[in-house]
Design a protein around this motif. Structure first.
Motif, PDB file in Angstrom:
ATOM      1  N   MET A 110      -2.475 -57.482 -60.180  1.00  0.00           N
ATOM      2  CA  MET A 110      -2.277 -56.443 -59.171  1.00  0.00           C
ATOM      3  C   MET A 110      -1.367 -57.005 -58.078  1.00  0.00           C
ATOM      4  O   MET A 110      -1.576 -58.096 -57.586  1.00  0.00           O
ATOM      5  CB  MET A 110      -3.638 -56.049 -58.589  1.00  0.00           C
ATOM      6  N   ILE A 111      -0.358 -56.222 -57.740  1.00  0.00           N
ATOM      7  CA  ILE A 111       0.597 -56.632 -56.702  1.00  0.00           C
ATOM      8  C   ILE A 111       0.364 -55.759 -55.479  1.00  0.00           C
ATOM      9  O   ILE A 111       0.302 -54.540 -55.583  1.00  0.00           O
ATOM     10  CB  ILE A 111       2.054 -56.445 -57.197  1.00  0.00           C
ATOM     11  N   ARG A 112       0.248 -56.401 -54.330  1.00  0.00           N
ATOM     12  CA  ARG A 112       0.092 -55.664 -53.070  1.00  0.00           C
ATOM     13  C   ARG A 112       1.441 -55.631 -52.358  1.00  0.00           C
ATOM     14  O   ARG A 112       2.088 -56.666 -52.218  1.00  0.00           O
ATOM     15  CB  ARG A 112      -0.950 -56.322 -52.186  1.00  0.00           C
ATOM     16  N   ILE A 113       1.846 -54.417 -51.918  1.00  0.00           N
ATOM     17  CA  ILE A 113       3.089 -54.294 -51.164  1.00  0.00           C
ATOM     18  C   ILE A 113       2.821 -53.460 -49.914  1.00  0.00           C
ATOM     19  O   ILE A 113       1.851 -52.711 -49.851  1.00  0.00           O
ATOM     20  CB  ILE A 113       4.226 -53.666 -51.993  1.00  0.00           C
ATOM     21  N   GLU A 114       3.708 -53.623 -48.935  1.00  0.00           N
ATOM     22  CA  GLU A 114       3.613 -52.840 -47.708  1.00  0.00           C
ATOM     23  C   GLU A 114       4.927 -52.119 -47.465  1.00  0.00           C
ATOM     24  O   GLU A 114       5.990 -52.612 -47.841  1.00  0.00           O
ATOM     25  CB  GLU A 114       3.288 -53.753 -46.516  1.00  0.00           C
ATOM     26  N   THR A 115       4.810 -50.970 -46.836  1.00  0.00           N
ATOM     27  CA  THR A 115       5.998 -50.212 -46.474  1.00  0.00           C
ATOM     28  C   THR A 115       6.391 -50.571 -45.051  1.00  0.00           C
ATOM     29  O   THR A 115       5.539 -51.009 -44.277  1.00  0.00           O
ATOM     30  CB  THR A 115       5.735 -48.695 -46.561  1.00  0.00           C
ATOM     31  N   PRO A 116       7.662 -50.390 -44.702  1.00  0.00           N
ATOM     32  CA  PRO A 116       8.762 -49.926 -45.549  1.00  0.00           C
ATOM     33  C   PRO A 116       9.152 -50.988 -46.573  1.00  0.00           C
ATOM     34  O   PRO A 116       8.973 -52.191 -46.343  1.00  0.00           O
ATOM     35  CB  PRO A 116       9.892 -49.652 -44.550  1.00  0.00           C
ATOM     36  N   LEU A 117       9.696 -50.537 -47.702  1.00  0.00           N
ATOM     37  CA  LEU A 117      10.089 -51.444 -48.771  1.00  0.00           C
ATOM     38  C   LEU A 117      11.448 -52.069 -48.457  1.00  0.00           C
ATOM     39  O   LEU A 117      12.321 -51.430 -47.887  1.00  0.00           O
ATOM     40  CB  LEU A 117      10.185 -50.691 -50.101  1.00  0.00           C
ATOM     41  N   THR A 118      11.595 -53.303 -48.876  1.00  0.00           N
ATOM     42  CA  THR A 118      12.872 -54.009 -48.753  1.00  0.00           C
ATOM     43  C   THR A 118      13.454 -54.191 -50.152  1.00  0.00           C
ATOM     44  O   THR A 118      12.748 -54.035 -51.157  1.00  0.00           O
ATOM     45  CB  THR A 118      12.660 -55.401 -48.121  1.00  0.00           C
ATOM     46  N   ASP A 119      14.727 -54.546 -50.208  1.00  0.00           N
ATOM     47  CA  ASP A 119      15.336 -54.858 -51.503  1.00  0.00           C
ATOM     48  C   ASP A 119      14.553 -55.966 -52.199  1.00  0.00           C
ATOM     49  O   ASP A 119      14.337 -55.912 -53.409  1.00  0.00           O
ATOM     50  CB  ASP A 119      16.795 -55.296 -51.331  1.00  0.00           C
ATOM     51  N   GLU A 120      14.119 -56.965 -51.435  1.00  0.00           N
ATOM     52  CA  GLU A 120      13.390 -58.103 -52.017  1.00  0.00           C
ATOM     53  C   GLU A 120      12.089 -57.636 -52.676  1.00  0.00           C
ATOM     54  O   GLU A 120      11.740 -58.100 -53.768  1.00  0.00           O
ATOM     55  CB  GLU A 120      13.098 -59.169 -50.952  1.00  0.00           C
ATOM     56  N   THR A 121      11.380 -56.726 -52.022  1.00  0.00           N
ATOM     57  CA  THR A 121      10.137 -56.211 -52.609  1.00  0.00           C
ATOM     58  C   THR A 121      10.433 -55.464 -53.893  1.00  0.00           C
ATOM     59  O   THR A 121       9.783 -55.686 -54.921  1.00  0.00           O
ATOM     60  CB  THR A 121       9.416 -55.274 -51.608  1.00  0.00           C
ATOM     61  N   VAL A 122      11.422 -54.586 -53.870  1.00  0.00           N
ATOM     62  CA  VAL A 122      11.773 -53.790 -55.035  1.00  0.00           C
ATOM     63  C   VAL A 122      12.236 -54.686 -56.182  1.00  0.00           C
ATOM     64  O   VAL A 122      11.918 -54.429 -57.344  1.00  0.00           O
ATOM     65  CB  VAL A 122      12.838 -52.729 -54.658  1.00  0.00           C
ATOM     66  N   PRO A 171      17.815 -36.045 -41.753  1.00  0.00           N
ATOM     67  CA  PRO A 171      16.534 -35.734 -42.405  1.00  0.00           C
ATOM     68  C   PRO A 171      15.415 -35.742 -41.359  1.00  0.00           C
ATOM     69  O   PRO A 171      15.591 -36.282 -40.267  1.00  0.00           O
ATOM     70  CB  PRO A 171      16.365 -36.876 -43.415  1.00  0.00           C
ATOM     71  N   PRO A 172      14.267 -35.161 -41.687  1.00  0.00           N
ATOM     72  CA  PRO A 172      13.172 -35.087 -40.716  1.00  0.00           C
ATOM     73  C   PRO A 172      12.495 -36.427 -40.418  1.00  0.00           C
ATOM     74  O   PRO A 172      11.674 -36.519 -39.511  1.00  0.00           O
ATOM     75  CB  PRO A 172      12.187 -34.107 -41.351  1.00  0.00           C
ATOM     76  N   PHE A 173      12.827 -37.455 -41.188  1.00  0.00           N
ATOM     77  CA  PHE A 173      12.340 -38.810 -40.912  1.00  0.00           C
ATOM     78  C   PHE A 173      13.367 -39.792 -41.453  1.00  0.00           C
ATOM     79  O   PHE A 173      14.176 -39.452 -42.309  1.00  0.00           O
ATOM     80  CB  PHE A 173      10.941 -39.058 -41.506  1.00  0.00           C
ATOM     81  N   ASP A 174      13.349 -41.004 -40.914  1.00  0.00           N
ATOM     82  CA  ASP A 174      14.273 -42.039 -41.358  1.00  0.00           C
ATOM     83  C   ASP A 174      13.869 -42.484 -42.761  1.00  0.00           C
ATOM     84  O   ASP A 174      12.765 -42.992 -42.966  1.00  0.00           O
ATOM     85  CB  ASP A 174      14.236 -43.216 -40.384  1.00  0.00           C
ATOM     86  N   LEU A 175      14.737 -42.284 -43.726  1.00  0.00           N
ATOM     87  CA  LEU A 175      14.431 -42.574 -45.130  1.00  0.00           C
ATOM     88  C   LEU A 175      14.530 -44.054 -45.481  1.00  0.00           C
ATOM     89  O   LEU A 175      14.033 -44.474 -46.533  1.00  0.00           O
ATOM     90  CB  LEU A 175      15.371 -41.767 -46.035  1.00  0.00           C
ATOM     91  N   LYS A 176      15.140 -44.851 -44.646  1.00  0.00           N
ATOM     92  CA  LYS A 176      15.396 -46.259 -44.975  1.00  0.00           C
ATOM     93  C   LYS A 176      14.101 -47.010 -45.291  1.00  0.00           C
ATOM     94  O   LYS A 176      13.209 -47.124 -44.463  1.00  0.00           O
ATOM     95  CB  LYS A 176      16.121 -46.943 -43.826  1.00  0.00           C
ATOM     96  N   GLY A 177      14.017 -47.474 -46.538  1.00  0.00           N
ATOM     97  CA  GLY A 177      12.877 -48.267 -46.983  1.00  0.00           C
ATOM     98  C   GLY A 177      11.618 -47.470 -47.287  1.00  0.00           C
ATOM     99  O   GLY A 177      10.589 -48.060 -47.608  1.00  0.00           O
ATOM    100  N   GLN A 178      11.693 -46.162 -47.220  1.00  0.00           N
ATOM    101  CA  GLN A 178      10.486 -45.345 -47.347  1.00  0.00           C
ATOM    102  C   GLN A 178      10.170 -44.951 -48.794  1.00  0.00           C
ATOM    103  O   GLN A 178      10.989 -45.084 -49.691  1.00  0.00           O
ATOM    104  CB  GLN A 178      10.618 -44.089 -46.488  1.00  0.00           C
ATOM    105  N   ILE A 179       8.948 -44.444 -48.948  1.00  0.00           N
ATOM    106  CA  ILE A 179       8.446 -43.922 -50.221  1.00  0.00           C
ATOM    107  C   ILE A 179       8.073 -42.464 -49.997  1.00  0.00           C
ATOM    108  O   ILE A 179       7.419 -42.137 -49.005  1.00  0.00           O
ATOM    109  CB  ILE A 179       7.193 -44.692 -50.695  1.00  0.00           C
ATOM    110  N   ILE A 180       8.480 -41.603 -50.930  1.00  0.00           N
ATOM    111  CA  ILE A 180       8.051 -40.201 -50.916  1.00  0.00           C
ATOM    112  C   ILE A 180       7.076 -39.989 -52.068  1.00  0.00           C
ATOM    113  O   ILE A 180       7.358 -40.337 -53.219  1.00  0.00           O
ATOM    114  CB  ILE A 180       9.241 -39.228 -51.046  1.00  0.00           C
TER     115      ILE A 180
END
Length: 184
Positions: A1-13, A49-58
């Motif tokens: 199991m991998i734990r990640i936190e938002t916002p995502l970075t290129d390194e995480t992805v 957009p209604p929120f900053d999309l950079k690094g986000q998850i929808i």
């Protein structure tokens, strides 16, 4: 199991591979068909957009209204392929992840590689369990869309599986290949 936190970075992805089981903590946003259409139309008019999309998850979800004492009602994923025609403009603005149910089109899989983003699958049929990982929910845009309004969710250990990664990995194709090798 991998734990990640938002916002995502290129390194995480870059660490994630198709088939990885992941627990997400932090902020994720909800949007379904109507909200995606409205966001992309606004972008085409030159509006932000209604929120900053950079690094986000929808998360592709239209949660049911909460019962007394609940943060959110049932929050199971909706079919992702319906959002495919709206993906590229959002990826161009830095979106790094999407959560839904089912496979993605070949075009979206190519876009994930191009823009270094990932598609997570959430298990359908366990909406009440998924809702337990949601610690807060706030409508931030398109309130008139009701359950399809854009919400800002704070999640803790939200369970997903990497369905498509930035290397072209696809759990749905892999599953078909494995099943094809079984003698019945």
């Amino acid at each position: 199991m991998i734990r990640i936190e938002t916002p995502l970075t290129d390194e995480t992805v870059e660490r994630l591979r198709a088939g990885d089981r992941v627990l997400i903590s932090g902020v994720i946003y909800t949007a379904r068909d109507a909200a995606h259409k409205r966001m992309v139309e606004a972008l085409q008019r030159g509006e932000p957009p209604p929120f900053d999309l950079k690094g986000q998850i929808i998360y592709y979800v239209g949660p049911t209204p909460p019962k007394p004492g609940q943060v959110i009602g049932s929050a199971g994923p909706t079919t992702a392929i319906r959002m495919d025609k709206y993906v590229e403009p959002l990826l161009k603005l830095g979106l790094k992840g999407m959560i839904g149910k089912g496979y993605r089109s070949p075009q979206v899989k190519e876009l994930l590689v191009k823009y270094k983003a990932v598609y997570f699958a959430a298990v359908g049929g366990v909406a009440v369990l998924l809702a337990k990982a949601i610690k807060s929910s706030e409508v931030i845009a398109y309130e008139d869309l009701g359950t399809e309004a854009i919400r800002r969710l704070i999640v803790e250990d939200f369970p997903v599986i990497v369905a498509n990664d930035i290397y072209g990995g696809d759990i749905f194709e892999e599953g078909r290949r494995r099943f094809a090798r079984i003698d019945l």
